[in-house]
Design a protein around this motif. Structure first.
Motif, short mmCIF file in Angstrom:
data_model
loop_
_atom_site.label_atom_id
_atom_site.label_comp_id
_atom_site.label_asym_id
_atom_site.label_seq_id
_atom_site.Cartn_x
_atom_site.Cartn_y
_atom_site.Cartn_z
N GLU A 1 0.86 -1.33 0.03
CA GLU A 1 0.09 -0.04 0.02
C GLU A 1 1.01 1.52 -0.04
OE1 GLU A 1 -0.62 2.25 2.72
OE2 GLU A 1 1.10 1.30 3.99
N LEU B 1 -6.80 -2.98 4.75
CA LEU B 1 -7.46 -3.88 3.92
C LEU B 1 -6.55 -4.28 2.67
CD1 LEU B 1 -10.88 -2.05 3.61
CD2 LEU B 1 -10.11 -3.93 4.96
N ALA B 2 -5.79 -3.40 2.53
CA ALA B 2 -4.54 -3.75 1.47
C ALA B 2 -3.72 -4.94 1.92
CB ALA B 2 -3.75 -2.60 0.82
N GLU C 1 -4.64 -7.02 4.41
CA GLU C 1 -5.50 -8.22 4.45
C GLU C 1 -5.55 -9.03 3.04
OE1 GLU C 1 -9.71 -9.67 6.05
OE2 GLU C 1 -9.54 -7.77 5.00
N ASN C 2 -5.74 -8.05 2.11
CA ASN C 2 -5.62 -8.61 0.66
C ASN C 2 -4.50 -9.01 0.07
OD1 ASN C 2 -7.07 -8.81 -1.96
ND2 ASN C 2 -5.67 -7.40 -2.62
N LYS C 3 -3.26 -8.80 0.57
CA LYS C 3 -1.90 -9.42 0.20
C LYS C 3 -1.68 -10.39 0.90
CE LYS C 3 2.16 -9.15 -1.54
NZ LYS C 3 2.67 -9.43 -3.26
N GLY D 1 -3.57 -12.37 3.50
CA GLY D 1 -4.64 -13.24 3.65
C GLY D 1 -4.65 -13.91 5.10
N GLU E 1 -15.83 -3.60 8.23
CA GLU E 1 -15.06 -4.22 6.85
C GLU E 1 -13.97 -4.92 7.66
OE1 GLU E 1 -14.14 -1.56 3.83
OE2 GLU E 1 -15.91 -0.44 4.42
#
Length: 207
Positions: A78, A114-115, A117-119, A121, A168
């Motif tokens: 990010e 959130l970035a 978490e997306n990267k 997992g 979220e």
């Protein structure tokens, strides 16, 4: 035995909610229990070093071209741009710390959490910190003595929009007491590390 990987703990919440203070307490408790267990993320920036700053200590200093190349190659998790300079979180050092079993604590924006978490997992957990009330949040902001009335009002307006996004996140912690909030986050970290998905190989070795 299967080596347990570290965990990225991404914490977000409104300005003035006490994220930094709570995370400092969490880090202190984790280090007491297991010295050396905390890794520290160093940001990449395109601004020039100041004073005695060293590459790889305060920041990783890169040119704009190098930074943009890292974005294209997916090596920046990010990032943001401030006063014409990029600032971002590099992924490779995080991977190395996770492989060593170190936990990394982040006081970061909602988008940053959130970035991450997306990267990463299952190697990450997202936590949103709430104030006990907006009245208490306003009192904390005014108590700093560094904000004009207009800035306090702007931060409160932003906080109300940020709180709407708490759903979220995987966990929500209310910071009505620093020690209790820190213990809640420690409990979350422990629970995440005890998930069956992260321990199934150890269990199978006992079959």
């Amino acid at each position: 035995m299967n080596e347990r990987r570290g965990l990225i703990v991404a914490v977000s919440g409104p300005s003035g909610v006490g994220k930094g203070t709570v995370l400092a307490k969490v880090e202190e408790l984790l280090e007491q229990a297991n010295p050396g267990s905390i890794g520290h993320s160093i940001s990449v920036t395109t601004r020039a070093p100041r004073g005695s700053e060293q590459d790889g200590v305060e920041y990783y200093f890169r040119t704009t071209e190098e930074f943009e190349q890292m974005i294209r190659e997916g090596k920046i998790v990010e990032y943001d741009k401030y006063v014409d300079n990029y600032y971002g979180t590099p992924s490779e050092p995080l991977e190395r710390m996770l492989d060593k079993g170190q936990d990394i604590l982040f006081d970061i924006t909602i988008e940053g959490s959130l970035a991450l978490e997306n990267k990463f997992g299952d190697d990450s957990v997202t936590i949103f910190i709430l104030p006990p009330s907006f009245e208490e949040l306003e009192a904390r902001l005014r108590g700093r003595g560094t904000e004009t009335d207009d800035k306090v009002k702007a931060r409160l307006a932003a906080a109300k929009n940020e709180v709407k996004r708490a759903g979220e996140f995987e966990y929500i912690v209310t910071n009505d007491d620093i020690d209790r909030a820190a213990r809640d986050i420690l409990a979350i970290i422990t629970a995440e590390k005890l998930k069956a998905s992260k321990n199934i190989y150890t269990a199978k070795e006992l079959e």
